[in-house]
Write a protein that holds these residues in place. Structure first.
Motif, PDB file in Angstrom:
ATOM      1  N   UNK A 173      -1.230 -44.069 -44.170  1.00  0.00           N
ATOM      2  CA  UNK A 173       0.145 -43.721 -44.291  1.00  0.00           C
ATOM      3  C   UNK A 173       0.996 -43.896 -43.033  1.00  0.00           C
ATOM      4  N   UNK A 174       0.334 -43.232 -42.051  1.00  0.00           N
ATOM      5  CA  UNK A 174       1.148 -42.997 -40.752  1.00  0.00           C
ATOM      6  C   UNK A 174       1.122 -44.468 -40.107  1.00  0.00           C
ATOM      7  N   UNK A 175       0.329 -45.219 -40.037  1.00  0.00           N
ATOM      8  CA  UNK A 175       0.155 -46.708 -39.571  1.00  0.00           C
ATOM      9  C   UNK A 175       1.254 -47.520 -40.379  1.00  0.00           C
ATOM     10  N   UNK A 176       1.044 -47.172 -41.756  1.00  0.00           N
ATOM     11  CA  UNK A 176       2.242 -48.117 -42.432  1.00  0.00           C
ATOM     12  C   UNK A 176       3.589 -47.614 -42.032  1.00  0.00           C
ATOM     13  N   UNK A 177       4.123 -46.274 -41.929  1.00  0.00           N
ATOM     14  CA  UNK A 177       5.266 -45.755 -41.457  1.00  0.00           C
ATOM     15  C   UNK A 177       5.777 -46.363 -40.292  1.00  0.00           C
ATOM     16  N   UNK A 178       5.039 -46.200 -39.089  1.00  0.00           N
ATOM     17  CA  UNK A 178       5.138 -46.480 -37.902  1.00  0.00           C
ATOM     18  C   UNK A 178       5.579 -48.277 -37.642  1.00  0.00           C
ATOM     19  N   UNK A 179       4.778 -48.928 -38.619  1.00  0.00           N
ATOM     20  CA  UNK A 179       4.824 -50.386 -38.631  1.00  0.00           C
ATOM     21  C   UNK A 179       6.148 -50.757 -39.317  1.00  0.00           C
ATOM     22  N   UNK A 180       6.303 -50.149 -40.545  1.00  0.00           N
ATOM     23  CA  UNK A 180       7.605 -50.272 -41.129  1.00  0.00           C
ATOM     24  C   UNK A 180       8.931 -50.064 -40.390  1.00  0.00           C
ATOM     25  N   UNK A 181       8.827 -48.942 -39.705  1.00  0.00           N
ATOM     26  CA  UNK A 181       9.972 -48.571 -38.765  1.00  0.00           C
ATOM     27  C   UNK A 181      10.166 -49.507 -37.758  1.00  0.00           C
TER      28      UNK A 181
END
Lengths: 320, 556, 213
Positions: free
Chosen positions: C40-48
């Motif tokens: 979820x963190x990797x997703x969040x950072x990449x989405x930002x």
């Protein structure tokens, strides 16, 4: 061990400050360590099994009081010391984080396993960095492959060098000389061979060295050629049919972005505008600039950055 | 496999007894409850599993040590003339991977934690004995993957696997290596679950939380880290494998990813991991120092809360590994102040151990020498950690030999010394044998001297600017490197000696009684070695821990 | 009526055994949350970093199938909860039925997921294997789908383990292993199943609903 140096030569005022910080830490750590060691040895000797020392302890409330006072003391005193040391080191770090506006830029590209250095005037070096003494120098660095780190012990500074990003490092050298440059982030087979020299020269000698140069044209002139080669003037030139931000007078100015925030147009901004144009869209413009990632090499991009920098004071319509 | 010599009569006794009763008598100890290899490999007895771990981690310790030997041999000369650059890079990678994940992290928890936890709290076993055995098998499986990577040619990314080098540039067996670490991570997680449940639910009557030995508190704090931090490592390693295999560019800037994301994820686990390495050692130190001072620990509750505080604060300091990575300077400041904060409970513990000696009755048996050495060396390691927490100083020291010296002072001067102290303290309990105290003390001194000679010069090398992971270096660093390598030779001798006299004791050592050190603690109430069921009757606890009376100190 | 609970030798009584199992599963679930947390963190950072790419990519997912799957999984959590309740009440037949229903629904979920994966493969949306998206933000779209397959893939692995668990529980229930006094494995299995469900509840909007509102 006569003549064993304990620190590298001090090449800048920051280096001196860092050394002072170190010496204070050595004194503190040394005192604490010696104190603990002495206490352990002293207690172990005095209270060794079978010795005649007095072992009667205080009891009950008196013991608790004694213990609490001791504990509070050895929590509060270290805490205060830590705050002081933290603040000192953080301040030194913070003050030295941003390069002065008049720092001379030098561009560094790290790659397995060499450092390519290019001065604004187009002079290139490999594994060597010539700088003048007494003037702030700012290194703008990027990597062509993995993460490296540019380390100069003489100035007590280092900075990781990343692919796809610019990182900066600055210093003002005080003493002429020839000092180590090391790569200090493991980067593969010849990591230990990715070393070089920073050569600090008297300002006059440095000017002579620059003039003797490699003979090629300045980075900004190269950049102008790249600008035309990659078709940038097609949108950013005066005869463009597309509404694109003006580059004259841009560098160093604050830019308003489409999402309401603002940034300073520095090297990183130019780099990202070319490679990741959707990241920071200027206010009032459509996000239609294509990305040049994979098309422009890091060296060419640095030349273009220098070119845009050279337009800082140019009048409108200078771009061709 | 039948033992020979003077064991024969006892085997005969047991067989005769077994014929007259249907079951194995309770008084037979855990070592004699089956002599076949299968009885060991299928045992769910926490004591046997602890011994299985002890053997495995010892093998890995010497494998990692062999890599270190070659590293120090190469570094005797400035030129890279012993091994090629590729080989050297593989050596320090394997040294790190093996020592961190296959020795240090499991060492005290999986051997002494497993063996002692049920005994110390008055239980018959851990909460989940089969899960415990599964943990060991996962450890072995992970080890096989990693050894496989080694045999197939090695890995050269460093134990930190930084991207994009590990994902896109290394030509070595990265996926095999990270798979091994991934698997062994689950060994840790399951051990952590087991310990937490055991401590919560299986304490003997009267064993309240604040009557627990500090070793148990240390196991509890360590287990919290196991459960919460290890999964992050597992998934991060999985992401490396996926990116390497499928080219998904989460960490690749050219594809829009972020290599710094890897560093944040990696260090979010790996910083708490270093507390996994030191907290058990601190627990051991408390057990030994109290016993050999004949005195209760100074400020018991502070010690218990300190290990919890270290575990919790340890989760929010990871960015101190990244001050020059390109992370924001404001983040750097936050991580710096938090790192200073985590030093406070550590300092409290050092002061408390020292204060415990005051007005004690100190004996200098081998375990105590190791424990006192631990306190001193941990102090040096801890204080140098503060140098590194100081932002402006870390900019210079990061990725130099100063960092290497710092963490070896803690991990080797601290954790390994404490591990050896634990070996020497509980050896009689675990094996039922006594070893030569003279040789043990000599080895402790050799280790202490060798250790300092090896690693102190590295602080100097670091400040002078010698970077890490260099197999060749400028000639001005030569003298200090030679000193360090000489020290390593002495240290190696210190580590080899126990193999000899401890093995000797298994065959020829005098038999130990239940409590050869006259220590407090429930594990000392039962026989040495303990019976399979640990206690004939579960003890009821009525006194605080370390209830060494003042009378025996004053009048002894 | 004497208790038919078998107490393992390390426990004092069945109460201690049950409490140990309870605490054990919760601690294990905590580790699972940290495990998924990384993704979820990797997703969040990449989405930002790639907000429009993620919006574009999310529209390529099959929101119909994804929504059906969400319904399927939520229902399976209901049947699982009912199975636990039935076991506690000693209604063996109902317990077996509910456990089987849970397993069936789980299989439906996996089947639908498999169908989606197949569609994605045909459409050329599988990074590393077959990726041919050529619209704007292709790089970011590829990152999205890399994370999509990673996150749903790890989730499906957990589902498969869950299916094994539920299936085993159903078989043991059929063999009368559980009573109102002893139903711990069913309870633990239920908690695990609910965790897998909750993870999906977070995955669904992040993967299927970006900019669909």
């Amino acid at each position: 061990m006569g003549g064993l140096p304990l620190s590298p030569p001090t090449g800048s005022s920051l280096a001196e400050s860092v050394d002072t910080l170190l010496h204070v830490w050595l004194a503190l750590a040394g005192t604490v360590t010696v104190a603990i060691a002495v206490l352990i040895v002293y207690f172990a000797a005095k209270y060794r099994h079978g010795s005649a020392a007095n072992r009667t302890m205080a009891r009950g409330a008196a013991l608790s009081r004694e213990s609490r006072r001791l504990e509070i003391a050895w929590i509060v005193i270290p805490l205060l010391l830590f705050f002081v040391m933290f603040a000192w080191a953080a301040d030194l770090y913070y003050v030295h984080a941003a390069p002065p506006a008049d720092a001379t830029p030098v561009y560094v590209i790290g790659r397995q396993w060499m450092w390519k250095v290019e001065h604004a005037g187009g002079q290139r070096e490999i594994d060597e960095l010539h700088v003048p003494a007494g003037r702030p120098v700012k290194l703008v660095m990027t990597s062509q492959d993995v993460i490296h780190s540019f380390f100069m012990p003489v100035f007590r500074i280092k900075q990781d060098v990343l692919p796809g990003r610019y990182t900066t490092l600055w210093f003002t050298a005080t003493a002429p000389g020839d000092y180590h440059v090391f790569c200090s982030q493991y980067c593969g087979t010849d990591h230990a061979g990715m070393i070089g020299h920073v050569v600090v020269m008297e300002p006059a000698a440095f000017e002579r060295w620059l003039a003797a140069g490699t003979g090629s044209q300045s980075m900004a002139a190269e950049g102008a050629a790249r600008f035309r080669q990659y078709g940038c003037s097609g949108c950013h030139g005066p005869s463009a049919s597309v509404h694109a931000p003006t580059l004259e007078g841009l560098f160093g100015r604050r830019v308003q972005l489409a999402d309401g925030s603002s940034v300073i147009a520095d090297e990183r901004y130019i780099h990202d505008s070319v490679m990741l144009p959707r990241k920071e869209v200027a206010a009032g413009y459509e996000p239609i600039m294509p990305s040049f990632a994979g098309q422009i090499s890091e060296e060419d991009l640095l030349d273009i950055v220098e070119y845009v920098k050279s337009l800082r004071d140019a009048p409108a319509g200078s771009v061709r | 496999m039948h033992p020979r010599g003077r064991f024969d009569e006892r085997v005969l006794d047991r067989r005769v007894h077994a014929m007259s009763t249907a079951s194995v008598p309770l008084r037979s100890n855990y070592l004699e409850a089956g002599f076949s290899l299968w009885s060991w490999l299928s045992s769910v007895d926490h004591k046997r599993i602890a011994v299985l771990y002890a053997i495995s981690i010892t093998l890995f310790f010497f494998a990692g040590g062999a890599a270190a030997t070659l590293i120090r041999l190469e570094l005797v000369t400035p030129a890279g003339d012993l091994v090629s650059a590729e080989t050297y890079n593989k050596l320090f990678t394997m040294h790190g991977v093996i020592m961190v994940w296959f020795f240090l992290i499991p060492s005290i928890p999986s051997t002494f934690g497993n063996f002692l936890l049920p005994l110390m709290i008055g239980a018959r076993d851990l909460a989940f004995p089969r899960l415990n055995l599964a943990s060991w098998y996962l450890y072995v499986l992970g080890g096989l993957f990693t050894v496989g990577a080694l045999v197939a040619g090695g890995v050269d990314t460093g134990w930190t696997f930084y991207t994009p080098f590990s994902t896109m540039f290394s030509n070595t067996h990265v996926i095999a290596a990270v798979t091994g670490v991934f698997v062994v991570g689950f060994s840790s997680i399951l051990t952590g679950v087991n310990f937490i449940v055991t401590i919560h639910r299986m304490r003997a009557p009267g064993m309240t939380w604040f009557r627990l030995p500090l070793f148990v508190w240390a196991m509890y704090a360590t287990s919290i880290i196991f459960v919460l931090a290890t999964p992050v490592l597992a998934m991060t390693l999985f992401l490396i494998a996926i990116e390497r295999f499928f080219g998904v560019g989460v960490f690749d800037p050219a594809l829009g990813g972020d290599p710094l994301l890897f560093q944040h994820l990696f260090w979010f686990y790996s910083h708490p991991a270093v507390y996994v390495m030191i907290l058990p050692a601190m627990g051991v130190a408390s057990e030994i120092i109290t016993c050999f001072s004949r005195k209760s620990i100074f400020a018991y509750r502070s010690m218990a809360f300190a290990v919890l505080a270290i575990a919790i604060i340890g989760f929010v300091v990871w960015g101190h590994h990244m001050f020059v990575s390109g992370q924001s300077i404001y983040a750097g400041m936050v991580f710096s102040i938090l790192t200073f904060l985590v030093a406070i409970p550590s300092a409290i513990k050092v002061f408390n151990w020292t204060a415990t000696l005051y007005k004690g009755s100190i004996r200098f048996d081998a375990p105590m020498l190791y424990a006192l050495g631990f306190v001193g060396l941990f102090t040096v390691g801890g204080m140098t950690g503060l140098f590194l927490a100081s932002l402006a100083l870390d900019v210079h020291l990061h990725d130099t030999y100063f960092v290497i010296a710092h963490f070896h002072y803690i991990m080797v001067g601290g954790a390994v010394m404490a591990f050896l102290g634990a070996v020497h303290f509980w050896w009689p309990k675990i094996t039922g044998r006594l070893y030569s105290d003279w040789w043990a003390r000599a080895a402790a001194i050799v280790v202490f001297v060798g250790f300092n000679l090896t690693f102190f010069p590295q602080f100097l090398l670091g400040y002078l600017g010698m970077p890490r992971r260099y197999h060749a270096y400028p000639p001005e660093f030569a003298v200090l490197n030679v000193l360090s390598s000489a020290g390593a030779a002495v240290l190696a001798i210190g580590y080899l000696l126990p193999l000899v006299y401890l093995a000797w004791s298994l065959r020829y050592g005098a038999r130990a009684g239940p409590n050869p050190w006259d220590a407090k603690g429930l594990e000392w109430l039962t026989a040495s070695p303990p019976p399979v069921e640990n206690f004939t009757t579960i003890p009821v606890v009525t006194e605080p821990p370390y209830a060494y009376g003042e009378a025996e100190r004053v009048h002894d | 009526m004497t208790s038919s609970v078998i107490v393992a030798r390390q426990f004092d009584d069945s109460d201690q055994q049950r409490q140990a199992a309870d605490l054990g599963i919760w601690v294990f679930l905590a580790s699972e949350i940290l495990f998924f947390g990384v993704l979820f963190l990797a997703y969040t950072v990449t989405r930002l970093h790639h907000p429009e790419a993620f919006a574009t990519a999310s529209r390529q997912t099959d929101v119909a199938l994804g929504s059906i799957n969400t319904g399927v999984l939520l229902t399976s959590s209901l049947t699982m909860a009912l199975a636990v309740r039935a076991t506690k009440l000693g209604v063996r037949r109902a317990a077996i039925v509910f456990l089987c229903a849970t397993a069936m629904l789980g299989l439906v979920f996996v089947a639908i997921k498999g169908t989606e994966y197949r569609h994605d493969y045909v459409a050329g949306l599988v990074p590393g294997l077959r990726f041919s998206f050529a619209g704007p933000h292709a790089g970011g779209v590829e990152l999205f789908f890399g994370l999509y397959f990673l996150m749903t893939g790890v989730h499906v692995l957990h589902m498969l383990v869950g299916l094994g668990v539920v299936g085993t529980l159903a078989m043991r229930a059929a063999r009368k292993a559980f009573t109102p006094e002893y139903f711990t494995p069913v309870e633990l299995g239920g908690l695990y199943w609910h965790l897998v469900d909750i993870v999906w509840i977070f995955l669904y909007p992040l993967l299927y609903l970006v900019s669909r509102t």
